[in-house]
Write a protein that holds these residues in place. Sequence first.
Motif, PDB file in Angstrom:
ATOM      1  N   GLY A  49       0.819  -1.211   0.000  1.00 25.44           N
ATOM      2  CA  GLY A  49       0.000   0.000   0.000  1.00 25.44           C
ATOM      3  C   GLY A  49       0.848   1.254   0.000  1.00 25.44           C
ATOM      4  N   ALA A  50       1.967   1.220   0.776  1.00 22.88           N
ATOM      5  CA  ALA A  50       2.858   2.377   0.806  1.00 22.88           C
ATOM      6  C   ALA A  50       3.502   2.608  -0.554  1.00 22.88           C
ATOM      7  CB  ALA A  50       3.929   2.165   1.880  1.00 22.88           C
ATOM      8  N   GLN A  51       3.877   1.499  -1.209  1.00 21.33           N
ATOM      9  CA  GLN A  51       4.479   1.638  -2.534  1.00 21.33           C
ATOM     10  C   GLN A  51       3.494   2.248  -3.522  1.00 21.33           C
ATOM     11  OE1 GLN A  51       6.054  -2.007  -4.065  1.00 21.33           O
ATOM     12  NE2 GLN A  51       6.862  -1.101  -5.900  1.00 21.33           N
ATOM     13  N   LEU A  52       2.226   1.804  -3.459  1.00 20.57           N
ATOM     14  CA  LEU A  52       1.213   2.398  -4.327  1.00 20.57           C
ATOM     15  C   LEU A  52       0.990   3.863  -3.979  1.00 20.57           C
ATOM     16  CD1 LEU A  52      -1.369  -0.531  -4.353  1.00 20.57           C
ATOM     17  CD2 LEU A  52       0.129   0.159  -6.222  1.00 20.57           C
ATOM     18  N   ALA A  53       1.019   4.160  -2.670  1.00 25.66           N
ATOM     19  CA  ALA A  53       0.799   5.539  -2.246  1.00 25.66           C
ATOM     20  C   ALA A  53       1.880   6.464  -2.775  1.00 25.66           C
ATOM     21  CB  ALA A  53       0.738   5.605  -0.718  1.00 25.66           C
ATOM     22  N   ARG A  54       3.104   5.957  -2.869  1.00 22.26           N
ATOM     23  CA  ARG A  54       4.200   6.802  -3.363  1.00 22.26           C
ATOM     24  C   ARG A  54       3.997   7.207  -4.822  1.00 22.26           C
ATOM     25  NH1 ARG A  54       6.933   2.910  -0.267  1.00 22.26           N
ATOM     26  NH2 ARG A  54       7.727   3.780   1.694  1.00 22.26           N
ATOM     27  N   THR A  55       3.175   6.447  -5.530  1.00 21.95           N
ATOM     28  CA  THR A  55       2.912   6.784  -6.926  1.00 21.95           C
ATOM     29  C   THR A  55       1.840   7.854  -7.070  1.00 21.95           C
ATOM     30  OG1 THR A  55       1.224   5.070  -7.182  1.00 21.95           O
ATOM     31  CG2 THR A  55       3.522   4.424  -7.550  1.00 21.95           C
ATOM     32  N   GLY A  56       1.204   8.239  -5.939  1.00 24.19           N
ATOM     33  CA  GLY A  56       0.222   9.312  -5.986  1.00 24.19           C
ATOM     34  C   GLY A  56      -1.214   8.865  -5.919  1.00 24.19           C
ATOM     35  N   VAL A  57      -1.486   7.566  -5.611  1.00 23.21           N
ATOM     36  CA  VAL A  57      -2.878   7.120  -5.569  1.00 23.21           C
ATOM     37  C   VAL A  57      -3.588   7.570  -4.302  1.00 23.21           C
ATOM     38  CG1 VAL A  57      -2.352   5.124  -6.988  1.00 23.21           C
ATOM     39  CG2 VAL A  57      -2.250   4.925  -4.519  1.00 23.21           C
ATOM     40  N   VAL A  58      -2.810   7.975  -3.283  1.00 26.11           N
ATOM     41  CA  VAL A  58      -3.441   8.438  -2.044  1.00 26.11           C
ATOM     42  C   VAL A  58      -3.817   9.906  -2.203  1.00 26.11           C
ATOM     43  CG1 VAL A  58      -3.096   8.862   0.411  1.00 26.11           C
ATOM     44  CG2 VAL A  58      -2.250   6.757  -0.622  1.00 26.11           C
ATOM     45  N   ASP A  71       7.990   1.175 -15.310  1.00 27.93           N
ATOM     46  CA  ASP A  71       7.101   0.224 -14.627  1.00 27.93           C
ATOM     47  C   ASP A  71       7.902  -0.908 -13.992  1.00 27.93           C
ATOM     48  OD1 ASP A  71       4.380   0.484 -17.045  1.00 27.93           O
ATOM     49  OD2 ASP A  71       4.883   1.674 -15.272  1.00 27.93           O
ATOM     50  N   LEU A  72       8.927  -1.388 -14.702  1.00 32.16           N
ATOM     51  CA  LEU A  72       9.748  -2.476 -14.159  1.00 32.16           C
ATOM     52  C   LEU A  72      10.468  -2.042 -12.897  1.00 32.16           C
ATOM     53  CD1 LEU A  72      11.296  -4.098 -17.355  1.00 32.16           C
ATOM     54  CD2 LEU A  72       9.453  -4.962 -15.916  1.00 32.16           C
ATOM     55  N   LEU A  73      10.907  -0.794 -12.850  1.00 32.97           N
ATOM     56  CA  LEU A  73      11.612  -0.326 -11.649  1.00 32.97           C
ATOM     57  C   LEU A  73      10.680  -0.266 -10.440  1.00 32.97           C
ATOM     58  CD1 LEU A  73      14.181   2.505 -12.468  1.00 32.97           C
ATOM     59  CD2 LEU A  73      14.565   0.217 -11.570  1.00 32.97           C
ATOM     60  N   LEU A  74       9.402  -0.021 -10.684  1.00 34.65           N
ATOM     61  CA  LEU A  74       8.461  -0.044  -9.557  1.00 34.65           C
ATOM     62  C   LEU A  74       8.341  -1.445  -8.985  1.00 34.65           C
ATOM     63  CD1 LEU A  74       5.583   2.223 -10.929  1.00 34.65           C
ATOM     64  CD2 LEU A  74       7.317   2.817  -9.214  1.00 34.65           C
ATOM     65  N   ASP A  75       8.368  -2.461  -9.876  1.00 34.97           N
ATOM     66  CA  ASP A  75       8.270  -3.852  -9.419  1.00 34.97           C
ATOM     67  C   ASP A  75       9.561  -4.331  -8.787  1.00 34.97           C
ATOM     68  OD1 ASP A  75       6.290  -4.739 -12.318  1.00 34.97           O
ATOM     69  OD2 ASP A  75       5.690  -3.968 -10.351  1.00 34.97           O
ATOM     70  N   ASP A  76      10.704  -3.854  -9.289  1.00 35.94           N
ATOM     71  CA  ASP A  76      12.006  -4.338  -8.783  1.00 35.94           C
ATOM     72  C   ASP A  76      12.971  -3.162  -8.682  1.00 35.94           C
ATOM     73  OD1 ASP A  76      14.303  -6.996  -9.769  1.00 35.94           O
ATOM     74  OD2 ASP A  76      14.074  -5.868  -7.922  1.00 35.94           O
ATOM     75  N   PRO A  77      12.777  -2.312  -7.656  1.00 37.60           N
ATOM     76  CA  PRO A  77      13.676  -1.160  -7.515  1.00 37.60           C
ATOM     77  C   PRO A  77      15.122  -1.625  -7.347  1.00 37.60           C
ATOM     78  CG  PRO A  77      11.777  -1.000  -6.042  1.00 37.60           C
ATOM     79  CD  PRO A  77      11.765  -2.375  -6.593  1.00 37.60           C
ATOM     80  N   GLY A  78      16.015  -0.914  -7.980  1.00 36.77           N
ATOM     81  CA  GLY A  78      17.426  -1.226  -7.807  1.00 36.77           C
ATOM     82  C   GLY A  78      17.973  -2.205  -8.827  1.00 36.77           C
ATOM     83  N   ASP A  79      17.148  -2.699  -9.774  1.00 39.44           N
ATOM     84  CA  ASP A  79      17.672  -3.608 -10.784  1.00 39.44           C
ATOM     85  C   ASP A  79      18.620  -2.833 -11.704  1.00 39.44           C
ATOM     86  OD1 ASP A  79      17.632  -4.917 -13.572  1.00 39.44           O
ATOM     87  OD2 ASP A  79      16.812  -6.492 -12.263  1.00 39.44           O
TER      88      ASP A  79
END
Length: 724
Positions: free
Chosen positions: A90-99, A685-693
């Motif tokens: 939920g926090a990760q989604l919130a960082r994208t601006g959905v909150v 989008d891939l970086l959201l799923d796997d940050p730091g790749d």
Amino acid sequence: MVDAGVGSPMTDAASDSGTSLKGVPIRRSLIRNLFLLIVLLTGTILLSTVYTGQRIARSASEALIGSALHSVRGEVHGFTDPVQRSLLLGAQLARTGVVDLDDPAAMNAVFMPLVEEIPQISAVNVGTAEGRGYLLWRFPDRWRNRLVWTDRWGDRIEFSEWSDETTLLRKWTVEEPPEDERYDPRTRDWYRVAVEPDPEVSPSSAVYWTDVYKFFTTGEPGVTAMVRVQDATGHRFVLAYDVALSDLTDFTRRLEVSPNGFAFLLAEDGRVLGLPGLPRFDDPKTREAALLNRPGELGVVVIEDATRRFESLPPDQRGIFSFQSGGETWWADVRPYPLGTNRELTLAALVPQEDLVGIIGEQRLLLAGISMFGFGIATAMAFWLARRYGSPLATLAENSQRIGTLELTGLKQVESNLREVDQLAAEQDRMRLALDAFSRYVPMEIIRELLTRGEAARIGGANREITSLFTDIAGFTTISEHMSPETLMVHVAEYFEELLGIIQADGYGTVTQLNGDGITAMWGAPKDVQDHARRAIHAVVRCQERLVVLNSDWHARGLAPLPTRFGLASGPALIGNVGAASRLVYTAMGDTVNLASRLEGLGRSYGVSVVAAASTREAAGPGFAWRMLDVVRVKGKERPVEVVELLGSDSDVGEKVRRFAARYEEALAFYRSRSFASAVEILEDLLLDDPGDLSVERLLGLARTHAAHPPPEDWDGVSNFDEK
């Protein structure tokens, strides 16, 4: 002419054959030694079972109670971990601006599915430093929202109820709520605990938990998990999930420790958070009254006795211990359980020794039965093995004796279905043919010398199709700086022992060099094999699997893990002896070998463990999963090369990894076709799923640069690496 009567080989050999043989036949020796070994092992097992029963009982009790609590720990983790993982999601989604607190319906669409999947979550809270708050409260048949904004609205509260994410049932506003219904998130425990340790936003993995407190909405006790968030606009807030204590107790009461054992959960201050599964707590009112009491206040005698025993033990002896209660011996295990970043709960498991003794008694009887059964089977096998091994080996020995006297004809046929015996027989026959051939042209003394020292090595080689492998330990220089030379040598020796064993296990992998912390190996020479690429990849997969276990073990022993990069290339190479007449090295040379070395180094740039040339992927055939990494031009090569990452065996690679690889390859195709904007969209989008790749970050950086500053028309999409 040769004087056959004076020291001729035939005369000497014939005289040796008359010497009497010492020792016993192999068949008799095998029967005797195997029988003695069986008797010794069986007797040792039975004596140990009889004479060490008490010690076994104690150690088994400790092991079983420890195993029971380990299982309980896993169950508790299975209860709390989904809450934390859902919170982080939920926090990760919130960082994208959905909150967006101005759009509670949109927030409901995000959090309702998350909460529905995890029944232990009763409510979702969001609070800001401006006193703005959002609540999503789950009811059996509906959902309720509560919105507040203390700094702007004052005491006003806006409510709404929903049957699902899109269907609004009703909506109302309370302008002047009673004193006890007024709400400011900044005054609540879940908000204060999250923001007090550090005013800055915490890392994405920092989950905080409150101590037990009464929920504002229901008045029942519970705990809250929360995380601090900063969205893309820089706005900061706290996201929190409520977990009711009644749900936690329902969970701990269902835990199965043993037939008569039970477990319970304590807060940091020693109060009971999760009650044990005892009949006295079947009544809801009794459970409600017992929650948050001390263990000794629950009215359970065995828990009171365990508490007194635990408190009497020195701190360094607490853990697994035994105690008496009601004339019966009990075992207990009490261990901490870290919860999030800031809390530590205590797990306790109590098991009567009768439960454990029953298991141990069954194990003793089973062990005795297995021992006697094994004794009978092993005795029969001893006779069978003696015959199976003894007969063909006796024939081989007889044939060898005749060959030793240069009687090269009329040898007995060796019959055996054992591969090693067949190999010995085949080698013996080849030796007989070689002796027969050489004896026609060369004196026997020369034949004996050739058999003793083998064929002399000469400088030279031949072209062969091989797969070349280079390995290197990532960060080895830093690792070596923090270890003494002696410790480093032993550590690396263990590493080489494991990897070399895997590389050479199938008999076709040849290690040609150990270079510091690296290994150079090849498949396809000196033994010619068609599936050299497949064998090489199997070996690399096994090396990676083994390194996971080894690195974990080294870390537990206080040694540095040794992450390893692998580079693979397949193709022609010159194989043979290289050097001078006085010193030769059997090795491989050529473009394939150089490419494998370069690809190993590329792993550092892409953040992957195994980089292979596309030629290796094609030569290996099906059965493996790959990811197309890039098209590169390495130092020393003018022609570009497609490079791929080995993901693992097909059966071991999950769907998530495959989707990630497919999306990356799609982005790479867009990038190489100059569709940089499309590549950027996929890679972000891939970086959201796997940050730091690192591979995604690298390609994303290039795509963004080219999108802003398009390359020239003759740009070929190839990555150039000018360093080794």
